[in-house]
Design a protein around this motif. Structure first.
Motif, PDB file in Angstrom:
ATOM      1  N   ASP A 182      45.738  21.917  28.433  1.00 33.70           N
ATOM      2  CA  ASP A 182      45.617  21.852  26.974  1.00 33.70           C
ATOM      3  C   ASP A 182      46.174  23.145  26.394  1.00 33.70           C
ATOM      4  OD1 ASP A 182      44.882  21.757  24.308  1.00 33.70           O
ATOM      5  OD2 ASP A 182      42.886  20.943  24.692  1.00 33.70           O
ATOM      6  N   VAL A 183      47.402  23.091  25.890  1.00 39.03           N
ATOM      7  CA  VAL A 183      48.047  24.301  25.389  1.00 39.03           C
ATOM      8  C   VAL A 183      47.335  24.843  24.157  1.00 39.03           C
ATOM      9  CG1 VAL A 183      49.741  23.060  23.970  1.00 39.03           C
ATOM     10  CG2 VAL A 183      50.267  25.358  24.793  1.00 39.03           C
ATOM     11  N   ASN A 184      46.812  23.962  23.302  1.00 35.68           N
ATOM     12  CA  ASN A 184      46.117  24.441  22.110  1.00 35.68           C
ATOM     13  C   ASN A 184      44.855  25.213  22.467  1.00 35.68           C
ATOM     14  OD1 ASN A 184      47.875  23.536  20.079  1.00 35.68           O
ATOM     15  ND2 ASN A 184      47.062  21.465  20.229  1.00 35.68           N
ATOM     16  N   ARG A 185      44.143  24.755  23.478  1.00 36.35           N
ATOM     17  CA  ARG A 185      42.949  25.484  23.906  1.00 36.35           C
ATOM     18  C   ARG A 185      43.329  26.888  24.361  1.00 36.35           C
ATOM     19  NH1 ARG A 185      38.558  23.488  28.353  1.00 36.35           N
ATOM     20  NH2 ARG A 185      37.775  22.388  26.523  1.00 36.35           N
ATOM     21  N   VAL A 186      44.394  26.991  25.142  1.00 30.55           N
ATOM     22  CA  VAL A 186      44.805  28.300  25.645  1.00 30.55           C
ATOM     23  C   VAL A 186      45.214  29.215  24.494  1.00 30.55           C
ATOM     24  CG1 VAL A 186      46.499  29.519  27.058  1.00 30.55           C
ATOM     25  CG2 VAL A 186      45.449  27.410  27.914  1.00 30.55           C
ATOM     26  N   ILE A 187      45.988  28.697  23.539  1.00 28.11           N
ATOM     27  CA  ILE A 187      46.408  29.538  22.415  1.00 28.11           C
ATOM     28  C   ILE A 187      45.202  29.976  21.594  1.00 28.11           C
ATOM     29  CG2 ILE A 187      47.774  29.666  20.303  1.00 28.11           C
ATOM     30  CD1 ILE A 187      49.732  27.687  21.548  1.00 28.11           C
ATOM     31  N   ASN A 188      44.303  29.055  21.313  1.00 28.66           N
ATOM     32  CA  ASN A 188      43.115  29.411  20.541  1.00 28.66           C
ATOM     33  C   ASN A 188      42.270  30.462  21.253  1.00 28.66           C
ATOM     34  OD1 ASN A 188      42.687  27.944  17.904  1.00 28.66           O
ATOM     35  ND2 ASN A 188      43.223  26.202  19.200  1.00 28.66           N
ATOM     36  N   MET A 189      42.147  30.351  22.563  1.00 27.85           N
ATOM     37  CA  MET A 189      41.375  31.337  23.309  1.00 27.85           C
ATOM     38  C   MET A 189      42.074  32.692  23.303  1.00 27.85           C
ATOM     39  SD  MET A 189      38.658  29.691  24.254  1.00 27.85           S
ATOM     40  CE  MET A 189      37.844  30.338  25.696  1.00 27.85           C
ATOM     41  N   LEU A 190      43.395  32.691  23.450  1.00 29.50           N
ATOM     42  CA  LEU A 190      44.154  33.941  23.369  1.00 29.50           C
ATOM     43  C   LEU A 190      43.945  34.624  22.019  1.00 29.50           C
ATOM     44  CD1 LEU A 190      47.629  33.148  24.978  1.00 29.50           C
ATOM     45  CD2 LEU A 190      46.296  35.202  25.414  1.00 29.50           C
ATOM     46  N   VAL A 191      44.039  33.852  20.959  1.00 28.58           N
ATOM     47  CA  VAL A 191      43.852  34.399  19.620  1.00 28.58           C
ATOM     48  C   VAL A 191      42.426  34.922  19.458  1.00 28.58           C
ATOM     49  CG1 VAL A 191      43.756  33.787  17.163  1.00 28.58           C
ATOM     50  CG2 VAL A 191      45.673  33.011  18.577  1.00 28.58           C
ATOM     51  N   GLY A 192      41.451  34.157  19.935  1.00 28.19           N
ATOM     52  CA  GLY A 192      40.063  34.582  19.824  1.00 28.19           C
ATOM     53  C   GLY A 192      39.778  35.858  20.589  1.00 28.19           C
ATOM     54  N   ASP A 193      40.314  35.976  21.792  1.00 25.74           N
ATOM     55  CA  ASP A 193      40.089  37.197  22.563  1.00 25.74           C
ATOM     56  C   ASP A 193      40.772  38.396  21.920  1.00 25.74           C
ATOM     57  OD1 ASP A 193      39.141  37.202  25.896  1.00 25.74           O
ATOM     58  OD2 ASP A 193      38.871  35.464  24.619  1.00 25.74           O
ATOM     59  N   THR A 194      41.925  38.176  21.312  1.00 28.42           N
ATOM     60  CA  THR A 194      42.609  39.275  20.633  1.00 28.42           C
ATOM     61  C   THR A 194      41.791  39.762  19.445  1.00 28.42           C
ATOM     62  OG1 THR A 194      44.736  38.316  21.298  1.00 28.42           O
ATOM     63  CG2 THR A 194      44.776  39.989  19.558  1.00 28.42           C
ATOM     64  N   GLN A 195      41.239  38.838  18.681  1.00 34.59           N
ATOM     65  CA  GLN A 195      40.386  39.244  17.563  1.00 34.59           C
ATOM     66  C   GLN A 195      39.182  40.037  18.046  1.00 34.59           C
ATOM     67  OE1 GLN A 195      37.568  36.609  16.100  1.00 34.59           O
ATOM     68  NE2 GLN A 195      37.666  37.257  13.945  1.00 34.59           N
ATOM     69  N   SER A 229      40.159  28.307  15.902  1.00 33.78           N
ATOM     70  CA  SER A 229      38.888  27.697  16.317  1.00 33.78           C
ATOM     71  C   SER A 229      38.010  28.632  17.135  1.00 33.78           C
ATOM     72  CB  SER A 229      39.147  26.410  17.110  1.00 33.78           C
ATOM     73  OG  SER A 229      39.723  26.693  18.371  1.00 33.78           O
ATOM     74  N   ARG A 230      38.580  29.698  17.705  1.00 31.13           N
ATOM     75  CA  ARG A 230      37.791  30.617  18.523  1.00 31.13           C
ATOM     76  C   ARG A 230      37.570  31.967  17.839  1.00 31.13           C
ATOM     77  NH1 ARG A 230      34.455  29.131  21.965  1.00 31.13           N
ATOM     78  NH2 ARG A 230      34.724  31.078  23.127  1.00 31.13           N
ATOM     79  N   LEU A 231      37.832  32.042  16.551  1.00 32.27           N
ATOM     80  CA  LEU A 231      37.592  33.290  15.830  1.00 32.27           C
ATOM     81  C   LEU A 231      36.102  33.467  15.565  1.00 32.27           C
ATOM     82  CD1 LEU A 231      40.482  33.369  13.192  1.00 32.27           C
ATOM     83  CD2 LEU A 231      40.418  34.373  15.495  1.00 32.27           C
ATOM     84  N   VAL A 232      35.643  34.720  15.625  1.00 30.70           N
ATOM     85  CA  VAL A 232      34.261  35.031  15.274  1.00 30.70           C
ATOM     86  C   VAL A 232      34.214  35.436  13.808  1.00 30.70           C
ATOM     87  CG1 VAL A 232      33.574  35.678  17.599  1.00 30.70           C
ATOM     88  CG2 VAL A 232      34.540  37.417  16.089  1.00 30.70           C
ATOM     89  N   ARG A 233      33.086  35.174  13.196  1.00 26.80           N
ATOM     90  CA  ARG A 233      32.937  35.459  11.757  1.00 26.80           C
ATOM     91  C   ARG A 233      32.261  36.799  11.537  1.00 26.80           C
ATOM     92  NH1 ARG A 233      36.803  32.103  10.665  1.00 26.80           N
ATOM     93  NH2 ARG A 233      36.380  30.011  11.446  1.00 26.80           N
TER      94      ARG A 233
END
Length: 233
Positions: A182-195, A229-233
């Motif tokens: 699931d490429v979208n899951r991987v991208i979302n997780m990458l973005v979330g970890d970067t944040q 989807s993986r961003l923290v608030r």
């Protein structure tokens, strides 16, 4: 080609994409490379497998044990919304079963089944090892490839005297995406970890990490593209 999450095709949710398209490739590769700590694997007192949806964590832990790079393994993790279906008995429990299936004796594995975030992975593992009277000066933190930097910064905040080596399965980006399916899951997780690298030091969860301008720019472009989807608030 990857598309932002929750996008519908012909009024229906599409099947997970498994191919990284050119529209996002450059930015995804920038984040992927940033999170790789590029540590050299060496023997440590324990291998700590951080729970997630990635069974490759347990695979690498078993490899390091068989190679003599870690005499003991701790798998840590309960469940997250992204893992409950795949690992209904908990991430650490399934990791243990997988490692035993790869030849690791059960007595070489400790299971920490309660942690639900990276900070708890570190804290609860430290507590478990201390309760068993096991002295640990160095550890190999095994994680998803894009979790390495966050695992390192968290461990150095919560267990500063620990010598940390970060490790993940050495898969190229496209091969890793294929293994997850699931490429979208991987991208979302990458973005979330970067944040999290950006905001967690200010919340007391991790030590600060340098972030080159090109990494922050790639992160912001992917957020603007809808990978949130993986961003923290």
């Amino acid at each position: 080609m990857a598309m932002p999450p929750d996008r519908l095709v012909n009024g229906e949710r599409s099947m997970p994409e498994v191919t990284l398209g050119e529209a996002y490739r450059a930015d995804v590769e920038i984040l992927w490379n940033y999170h790789d700590m590029c540590h050299t694997i060496r023997p440590t007192d324990v291998a700590i497998g951080l729970g997630s949806h990635d069974l490759g964590v347990a695979t690498l832990a078993a490899e390091l044990y068989r190679e003599g790079a870690a005499p003991r393994i701790v798998f840590t993790g309960a469940n997250a919304p992204t893992t409950i279906e795949r690992f209904p008995r908990g991430e650490a429990v399934h990791y243990r079963d997988h490692a035993i299936g790869l030849g690791v004796p059960g007595e070489a594995i400790l299971v920490e089944p309660e942690a639900t975030n990276t900070g708890q992975n570190i804290e609860f593992t430290r507590r478990l090892l201390a309760s068993r009277g096991i002295e640990v000066r160095s550890a190999t933190l095994i994680s998803r490839p894009y979790q390495q930097r966050r695992a390192y910064s968290t461990a150095k905040k919560l267990w500063p005297e620990l010598e940390v080596v970060c490790a993940s399965r050495p898969l190229p980006l496209d091969e890793y995406i294929g293994s997850i399916g699931d490429v979208n899951r991987v991208i979302n997780m990458l973005v979330g970890d970067t944040q999290r690298i950006m905001v967690y030091p200010g919340r007391g969860f991790a030590i600060p990490q340098d972030m080159p301008p090109e990494v922050e720019a790639a992160y912001r472009r992917l957020v603007e593209a809808g990978f949130t989807s993986r961003l923290v608030r």
